[in-house]
Design an enzyme around this catalytic site. Structure first.
Site, PDB file in Angstrom:
ATOM      1  N   LYS A   9       0.836  -1.196   0.000  1.00  0.00           N
ATOM      2  CA  LYS A   9       0.000   0.000   0.000  1.00  0.00           C
ATOM      3  C   LYS A   9       0.872   1.247   0.000  1.00  0.00           C
ATOM      4  O   LYS A   9       1.991   1.261   0.517  1.00  0.00           O
ATOM      5  CB  LYS A   9      -0.919   0.008   1.231  1.00  0.00           C
ATOM      6  N   ASP A  63      -5.676  -7.187 -12.782  1.00  0.00           N
ATOM      7  CA  ASP A  63      -4.358  -7.633 -12.326  1.00  0.00           C
ATOM      8  C   ASP A  63      -3.494  -8.041 -13.503  1.00  0.00           C
ATOM      9  O   ASP A  63      -2.305  -7.704 -13.577  1.00  0.00           O
ATOM     10  CB  ASP A  63      -4.500  -8.819 -11.370  1.00  0.00           C
TER      11      ASP A  63
END
Length: 395
Positions: free
Chosen positions: A98, A169
């Site tokens: 993140k 993805d």
């Protein structure tokens, strides 16, 4: 036999799919890929299943061949020292933590660039390193919803639908691969590395292509058309006498051929259907006429006829049919290799077919930490130091 990326070392701190998919492609092309996980293994896909083969997840196997695996505690000073030593000897660093995590660990681009100014640093996040959403977690399903992809997938009755795979993805992994190789090429001229900031959200929006362009030009919000095409007719699924099939007519010549082979040449001369814009405008009138004709024969019958006449055609194959397809067998799209725990494993091959430097299958998807000692030995750590770090759970 030499490979395209021989001599390139990739330090891969990614997990799940987008990053590992990218690093697998780089590994297929001959790069040395070092997959870094936390002690014990921290790639979630190792536990995603069933199916498992002797405890090894099929999901993990799909994106992790041609890699070495080491485990390192990135929060420990010793772990950071190991990463710093590897960065000095690497060409690429990848991560999908993140936003802000790498800064907190002291492993952000600025810090690693000071250690190795030639490093190519690829950050993969849900929404990117900038913007109001930068701190939000990003998963493929969420991105498919937000990006507009689900709004155009499905039909008027189904409601919004996601694609059957984690397409954002995969797209992001491909973009990462393109960006990394582009930066490596540029480095040959400048001698400098750079940072690549990739987001699943951006990659998904880029995939809207003609549908996004249609909206930007017209201002009309696209509707869900199911298996029909927004800009081309006929370009959709049809029922045959024994199943379903796809007809994809890309131009007026192909449409004329289609009309002839179904025994209705007059349709190609009907003013409503002569050109593609005409056919799009009169989709509702044309489609039932074609559907009625296709119901008269089997899918195999129409395939033989369409293939002979050059009309783009495809049967809707299930996965078990797909793996028996002689075309894919001829193209080596299904591979097998031995795994020390799972035994003989089957993998989907690479679509990259290079004439002088073909892709390779040099190593099965590794167990967590399988190569830690080997890699640390190459960095100059003694056997005693390695044993101590294992005892201290630093690796």
């Amino acid at each position: 036999m030499s490979t395209s990326l021989e001599g390139i070392r990739v330090l891969d701190l990614t997990r799940v799919l987008a990053g590992p998919y990218c690093s697998m492609i780089l590994g297929d092309l001959g790069a040395e890929v070092i997959k870094v996980e936390a002690p014990g293994g921290s790639d979630d896909t190792r536990k995603w299943g069933p199916p498992f083969q002797e405890g090894i997840s099929a999901y993990y196997l799909c994106a992790n061949r041609n890699k070495k695996s080491m485990t390192v505690d990135l929060k420990s000073s010793e772990g950071k020292e190991i990463i710093h030593k590897l960065v000095k000897r690497s060409d690429v660093v990848m991560h999908n933590f993140k936003t802000g995590t790498m800064e907190r660990l002291g492993l952000d681009y600025k810090a690693l660039n000071e250690i190795n100014p030639r490093i190519v640093y690829c950050s993969i996040t849900g929404f990117g390193e900038t913007g109001p959403y930068k701190n939000l977690p990003g998963y493929d399903f969420i991105i498919q919803a937000m990006s507009g992809l689900m709004s155009i997938t499905g039909d008027e009755h189904s409601g919004p639908q996601k694609l059957g795979i984690a397409i954002t993805d995969v797209l992001t992994g491909l973009y990462a691969c393109i960006g990394i190789q582009s930066a490596l090429l540029e480095r040959q001229k400048s001698g400098k590395g750079q940072m690549i900031d990739l987001s699943l959200y951006d990659a998904a929006v880029s995939s809207l292509i003609n549908i996004g362009s249609n909206y930007l030009m017209s201002g009309e919000v696209p509707e869900r058309l199911g298996n029909q095409h927004a800009n081309i007719v006929p370009y959709q699924t049809f029922y045959s006498s024994d199943g379903e099939m796809v007809i994809a007519v890309g131009n007026d010549r192909q449409f004329r051929s289609l009309c002839s082979l179904i025994g209705q040449p007059q349709l190609s001369e009907d003013p409503r259907f002569i050109t593609n814009p005409d056919r799009v405008a009169h989709r509702q009138q044309l489609t039932p006429l074609l559907q009625k004709a296709f119901l008269e024969q089997s899918t195999a019958y129409w395939k033989e006829l369409c293939d002979k006449e050059g009309v783009p055609f495809g049967p809707i194959q299930t996965i078990n049919e797909l793996v028996q397809d002689p075309q894919l067998q001829a193209r080596n799209m299904f591979l097998q290799t031995d795994h020390p725990k799972a035994g003989r494993i089957k993998l989907i091959g690479s679509p990259l077919k290079l004439s002088r430097t073909p892709t390779v299958l040099s190593h099965y998807p590794p167990d967590p930490g399988e190569h830690t000692s080997e890699i640390l030995d190459g960095l100059g750590y003694s056997e005693e130091e390695i044993k101590r770090m294992i005892h201290d759970q630093s690796i």
